[in-house]
Design a protein around this motif. Structure first.
Motif, PDB file in Angstrom:
ATOM      1  N   LEU A 192       6.179   1.627   0.417  1.00 39.84           N
ATOM      2  CA  LEU A 192       4.816   1.684   0.945  1.00 39.84           C
ATOM      3  C   LEU A 192       4.241   0.284   1.126  1.00 39.84           C
ATOM      4  O   LEU A 192       4.536  -0.629   0.354  1.00 39.84           O
ATOM      5  N   ASP A 243      -1.384   1.374   1.574  1.00 40.80           N
ATOM      6  CA  ASP A 243      -1.043   2.702   1.058  1.00 40.80           C
ATOM      7  C   ASP A 243      -0.904   2.754  -0.458  1.00 40.80           C
ATOM      8  O   ASP A 243      -1.171   3.792  -1.059  1.00 40.80           O
ATOM      9  N   ARG A 285      -4.953   2.465  -1.492  1.00 39.99           N
ATOM     10  CA  ARG A 285      -6.057   3.262  -0.955  1.00 39.99           C
ATOM     11  C   ARG A 285      -6.352   4.491  -1.803  1.00 39.99           C
ATOM     12  O   ARG A 285      -5.443   5.160  -2.295  1.00 39.99           O
ATOM     13  N   VAL A 296       0.056  10.466   0.956  1.00 36.33           N
ATOM     14  CA  VAL A 296       0.211   9.243   1.749  1.00 36.33           C
ATOM     15  C   VAL A 296       1.193   9.456   2.895  1.00 36.33           C
ATOM     16  O   VAL A 296       0.880   9.206   4.052  1.00 36.33           O
ATOM     17  N   ASP A 297       2.405   9.921   2.571  1.00 38.10           N
ATOM     18  CA  ASP A 297       3.428   9.983   3.621  1.00 38.10           C
ATOM     19  C   ASP A 297       4.360  11.183   3.526  1.00 38.10           C
ATOM     20  O   ASP A 297       5.386  11.226   4.201  1.00 38.10           O
TER      21      ASP A 297
END
Length: 192
Positions: free
Chosen positions: A27, A31, A34, A157-158
Motif C-alpha cells: 500500500l 492508504d 487514511r 482499502v483494496d
C-alpha cells in the motif's frame, strides 16, 4: 531459560504482530494512513498504537521502561495521538519502533519468570498489581484484536483479505462466489 508457557505466549504475540504489519504491504502512504471508519481507524495508526501499548505494558510495568520517549502517550498528549501518524512521522519509523518494542518485550519475557509481579500505574489501585503472565495474555489479546481491525480496514482499502501471508484462513472462491455469498448474507439479514 524461557519457560514453555512463555514461549507459547510469545509465539502468539509474534503471530499477531506479523499479521498486523503484513496488512501494510503493497500500500502507498495515503492508504496506510487514511481513516476508514467514523472513529478514524487506519492501518499505520494501529501499528503505532499497538507498539505504544506493548512498550508500556511490557516495559514500564515491570521496571524496564522502553528507552525511547513516546510523547503521544504522555498524559498531556492529544486524545488518540497514538492512533494516527502525523505527516512528520514515517512508515519506516513506525515499523522500526514496533520492531524495537518487540525486541524489548522479548527481552523482558526472557529475563523474567511468568509469575514476576508488576504494577500498571494507569489501572485502578485494586487491580494494579499484575503478573507477567497476565500482561502477556492482555497484550497478545489486544494485538490480535487490532490485527482483526486491520483485516477489515485493509479489505476496505483494496479488497485484500486474509489472516496472514501464506494463510488467508478463508474459503476458496473467486470474486463471483464471494459476491453471491455476500448477497445471500444480505438477503438473510433483510428477511430476519
Amino acid at each position: 531459560m524461557t519457560s514453555p508457557d512463555a514461549q507459547v505466549l510469545l509465539r502468539y504475540l509474534s503471530a499477531a504482530r506479523e499479521a498486523l504489519v503484513w496488512k501494510l504491504e503493497g500500500l502507498g502512504e495515503y492508504d496506510v494512513r487514511r481513516p476508514l471508519t467514523p472513529t478514524g481507524t487506519n492501518l499505520l495508526g494501529l501499528v503505532k498504537h499497538v507498539a505504544s501499548v506493548e512498550a508500556g505494558y511490557l516495559g514500564e510495568v515491570f521496571g524496564r521502561p522502553f528507552p525511547q520517549p513516546l510523547p503521544w502517550m504522555d498524559e498531556d498528549a492529544e486524545p488518540n495521538a497514538d492512533l494516527w501518524v502525523t505527516p512528520a512521522e514515517t512508515r519506516a519509523g513506525v515499523l522500526d519502533l514496533y520492531r524495537r518494542v518487540a525486541e524489548h518485550t522479548d527481552a523482558t519475557v526472557t529475563s523474567l519468570p511468568l509469575d514476576a509481579v508488576g504494577q500498571v500505574p494507569w489501572w485502578p489501585p485494586e487491580v494494579r498489581e499484575v503478573t507477567l503472565h497476565q500482561v502477556l495474555v492482555h497484550v497478545a489479546t489486544e494485538t490480535h484484536r487490532h490485527a482483526g481491525h486491520a483485516d477489515i480496514v485493509r479489505e476496505l482499502v483494496d479488497g485484500a483479505r486474509g489472516m496472514r501471508a501464506g494463510n488467508d484462513n478463508l474459503p476458496e472462491g473467486d470474486e463471483a462466489w464471494w459476491a453471491e455469498y455476500r448477497e445471500r448474507v444480505e438477503r438473510a439479514a433483510r428477511e430476519a
